[in-house]
Design an enzyme around this catalytic site. Structure first.
Site, PDB file in Angstrom:
ATOM      1  N   VAL A 193       0.811  -1.226   0.000  1.00 46.69           N
ATOM      2  CA  VAL A 193       0.000   0.000   0.000  1.00 46.69           C
ATOM      3  C   VAL A 193       0.844   1.276   0.000  1.00 46.69           C
ATOM      4  CG1 VAL A 193      -1.991  -1.141   1.052  1.00 46.69           C
ATOM      5  CG2 VAL A 193      -0.361   0.028   2.529  1.00 46.69           C
ATOM      6  N   CYS A 194       1.997   1.254  -0.643  1.00 45.84           N
ATOM      7  CA  CYS A 194       2.862   2.437  -0.772  1.00 45.84           C
ATOM      8  C   CYS A 194       3.236   3.030   0.587  1.00 45.84           C
ATOM      9  CB  CYS A 194       2.209   3.510  -1.649  1.00 45.84           C
ATOM     10  SG  CYS A 194       2.096   3.048  -3.382  1.00 45.84           S
ATOM     11  N   ASN A 195       3.485   2.161   1.562  1.00 43.45           N
ATOM     12  CA  ASN A 195       3.878   2.631   2.891  1.00 43.45           C
ATOM     13  C   ASN A 195       4.915   1.668   3.462  1.00 43.45           C
ATOM     14  OD1 ASN A 195       3.916   3.393   5.723  1.00 43.45           O
ATOM     15  ND2 ASN A 195       2.058   4.540   5.294  1.00 43.45           N
TER      16      ASN A 195
END
EC number: 2.8.1.9
Length: 778
Positions: free
Chosen positions: A398-400
């Site tokens: 999730v791009c984290n």
């Protein structure tokens, strides 16, 4: 007066009923779907699109850089909307300026580009829960540090995170108002405390994109506000695709050293004998909004603000509604138990009780699933099944990366090892060395309802909760060593990946190569623009493309069983020869192809007739490509099949006996050298086999759960080999193949080792005769 729990619940349920009442009219695209990815973007209401269309057809908007009436209309509307947006966030226009950008990431990059042109650059610190777009700023900084909560607290207490705090170089501190990974919120007053606590000039950058999806952002206290705040409007309203950078006027000096200038941002440019320009100086946004603004998107924003308020009231109303739903979802997932008492879900988001401790969290619930024996469930499998059932969720990193590493206990060396082992963003390799590499994220929005939560929890319970009391897995009863106990019912190859199969005529000898059955998945169709191999998952009409091998003529004859225009040929022939003249020159510029996330070097056909045939029948611009056996480097692929969690009992040497069994090889481990098995364009393994008794049992289970549904054909599993008992009076137990270590076939007892259960995707729900999808069956 404080509301009681009963009063609060009554208000929440009334508001939910209001949302339910408008869903069918305003969000017809949600019919048949449960949308739980509001942290990515939220759906847009029909009345917004209607109002925008009316605005566009009722007015003439020109380029705001001109002086015509249409241009002046655009300019006036843009400035009115700019002011309205500032007020939406309680930002005083005397204290703040708003710069329209494409999205939050564009706003972040604008700040980074400005600071890197400072005389000595800048130092950068960011919170570990930052989105990838914030982390990327570190590549522009002289020095950078990633800080956890404790390290931020230490900084606020007076300890500069950089060793030399006497330097003139400015510091930029960035953090999210809300984590896009787990919904955890971070104190907005960090901005004020960081600026006041240090001796070096420090700017603060707040990523508010996740927060503003469902909560108000209050910038009324200008002295305590971040210097730079970025956000994306499509996360709030669904439309338009637009973002904003809100700059505190006291921090405008950060852009004084910015070098680039675009059209509309300067008052004068000299470029013949001298190089000089005069930037616009009245407002910061005039200097930073390079080129023509997205006029129509900004005008759509005006309508979005109106419609959102009409439908949902204030952002505080939305925040209360989504918090109510989020607490319900979290609690119900937390309470899910297997029959043996083990938790179904491992949750990473803060629980609703944290609000009592002065903390808060957004309407995001991130979790993973374990089976009753504690084994992790594949994220890819969850997403595939969720897609079949009409759920829209997010899985993966999730791009984290910092939040994921912290939640899952992944050390940097583990993440590097996973990368070296083939893990990439978007691949199905989501459990590495016994640990998940990502999460399942369900996020709620203004138009989410109690029924959405009910449906999702029921989905998790139905497919992932084991209600049986015994945690032990029943081991298969050993079968006698009888190589004649099974026979091959049918054998098929799939010459073109994801297209219809070709059944090998009974009694025909067929070559078995190291890569699998000869001619199996040797061709594929690749998108002309991206080079990505096409799949039935997105293009179900590929099931109607019927290849047939004609060895007498040396051709692969391909027909199409669907509807075609009268002038369109229904069949085309492709030479089986590997004559180089058939393919595009290897020296010509061409994009490499991608299959299952891997980059490969396939040979694409040069014939316009061949490529047009496939492009026309699918309605997709594509090329036919060949990936022949015996290649090297990017012209070669390897098997990725492995034992699934439910098969780990096969690892000990004492395995159950099986038809024509042979001693199993020792299990692979992180330290053992694995055998590299070659494949062509199949997803995981050289050969896929199924048994008819297992298909029969599956149909029995489907009939029991949903009477009246059509039976599943063995063809949907797209197996190379279909096996059945040789003697009908000696039945084979359903799913017995899950316990096999291998099989021996034929008089010569050719050995085939079992590599693992096939992680079949939702292509199994596509009827291979009609190309129709039937998600309800599986």
């Amino acid at each position: 007066m404080a509301r009681t729990d009963d009063q609060a619940k009554s208000v929440d349920t009334r508001y939910n009923a209001r949302v339910e009442s408008l869903r069918d009219k305003e969000y017809p695209m949600l019919n048949g779907s449960i949308y739980l990815d509001h942290a990515g973007t939220t759906p847009y209401p029909k009345s917004l699109m209607d109002r925008f269309a009316k605005e566009m057809t009722s007015n003439l908007f020109g380029n705001p850089h001109s002086a015509s009436a249409s241009s002046q209309l655009s300019t006036a509307r843009i400035e009115d909307i700019r002011l309205r947006v500032l007020r939406f966030f309680n930002a005083d226009p005397a204290e703040f300026d708003l710069v329209f950008v494409a999205n939050a990431t564009a706003g972040i990059k604008l700040v980074a580009d400005a600071l890197r042109t400072a005389p000595d650059g800048f130092d950068y610190s960011y919170h570990q829960a930052s989105h990838t777009s914030l982390i990327g700023v570190r590549e522009e900084a002289r020095n950078s540090l990633c800080l956890d909560d404790q390290e931020v607290d230490d900084w606020l207490g007076g300890g500069c995170p950089f060793e030399n705090d006497s330097e003139d170089r400015p510091v930029l501190f960035a953090y999210p108002a809300q984590s896009n990974m787990d919904g955890r919120r971070y104190p907005l007053n960090w901005a004020e405390k960081v600026c006041r606590g240090g001796t070096r000039k420090t700017y603060t950058l707040l990523d508010a994109a996740a927060l503003v999806c469902s909560s108000p952002l209050d910038l009324s206290q200008a002295n305590a506000a971040p210097d730079f705040t970025v956000l994306s409007f499509y996360k709030i309203f669904g439309f338009p695709d637009l973002g904003a950078l809100i700059v505190r006027r006291d921090a405008e000096e950060a852009f004084d050293t910015r070098r680039y200038f675009g059209g509309g941002t300067v008052d004068m440019v000299v470029c013949l004998k001298e190089q000089w320009h005069a930037p616009k100086a009245q407002f910061l946004h005039e200097r930073l909004e390079d080129g023509t603004l997205p006029v129509h998107s900004i005008i759509a924003l005006d309508a979005a603000l109106d419609v959102h308020k009409q439908l949902f009231g204030s952002m505080r109303d939305v925040a209360s509604h989504t918090a109510f739903l989020s607490a319900m979802l979290y609690t119900r997932l937390e309470l899910l138990r297997h029959g043996n008492g083990q938790s179904v879900c491992v949750l990473y988001s803060p629980g609703p009780e944290t609000a009592n401790n002065g903390l808060s969290s957004g309407p995001v619930v991130s979790f993973n699933i374990r089976n009753s024996q504690g084994a992790w469930i594949s994220l890819a499998e969850v997403e595939k099944l969720a897609t079949l059932k009409g759920f829209h969720i997010r899985t993966g990193g999730v791009c984290n990366p910092g939040g994921i590493a912290s939640a899952l206990g992944l050390e940097p060396w583990e993440m590097r090892r996973n990368f070296s082992s083939g893990f990439r963003c978007g691949t199905d390799l989501d459990i590495m060395a016994g640990k998940p590499t990502g999460v399942i994220r369900a996020s709620l929005g203004a138009m989410s309802t109690i029924s959405d939560v009910d449906s999702f929890v029921e989905f998790i319970a139905e497919f992932y909760r084991d209600a049986s009391l015994s945690p032990a897995r029943t081991e298969p009863v050993p079968q006698p060593h009888d190589p004649s106990r099974l026979r091959i019912h049918s054998m098929s190859i799939y010459p073109i990946k994801s297209c219809c199969g070709f059944q090998v005529p009974s009694g025909t000898d067929w070559e078995v190569r190291p890569e699998g059955l000869a001619w199996d998945r040797e061709w594929c169709l690749v998108h002309q623009g991206t080079g990505q191999a096409l799949s039935q998952k997105r293009h179900s009409k590929m099931a109607l493309i019927r290849p047939a091998l004609d060895f007498e003529r040396g051709q692969l004859r391909v027909s199409y069983a669907g509807e075609l225009p009268a002038h369109q040929p229904r069949e085309i022939s492709i030479p089986l020869s590997k004559n180089p003249s058939l393919f595009r020159s290897s020296s010509s510029r061409s994009r490499s192809s991608r299959v299952c996330g891997e980059e490969i070097q396939a040979q694409t056909y040069s014939s316009t007739a061949i490529n047009s045939f496939f492009s026309d029948v699918l309605g997709v611009p594509c090329l036919l490509a060949r990936f022949p056996a015996g290649g090297h480097g990017k012209s070669m692929r390897h098997s990725k099949a492995h034992l699934q969690k439910h098969q780990l009992s096969l690892l000990p040497t004492a395995r159950p006996a099986l038809p024509g069994s042979f001693p199993p090889s020792p299990p692979d481990s992180d330290t053992e050298k694995t055998v590299s098995r070659r494949i062509l364009l199949s997803n995981e393994s050289p050969i896929l086999a199924i048994t008819l008794p297992s298909v029969t049992e599956l149909n029995r289970e489907i009939h029991l759960s949903k009477p009246g549904l059509k039976e599943v054909s063995p063809a949907v599993f797209r197996a190379n080999i279909v096996m059945t008992p040789a003697d009908p009076d000696v039945p084979l137990a359903p799913y017995a193949e899950d316990s096999w270590s291998g099989i021996k076939v034929g008089p010569q007892q050719h050995e085939f080792e079992m590599l693992g259960a096939c992680r079949r995707c939702h292509m199994v729900c596509i009827n291979q005769e009609t190309a129709e999808r039937a998600r309800s069956r599986l």
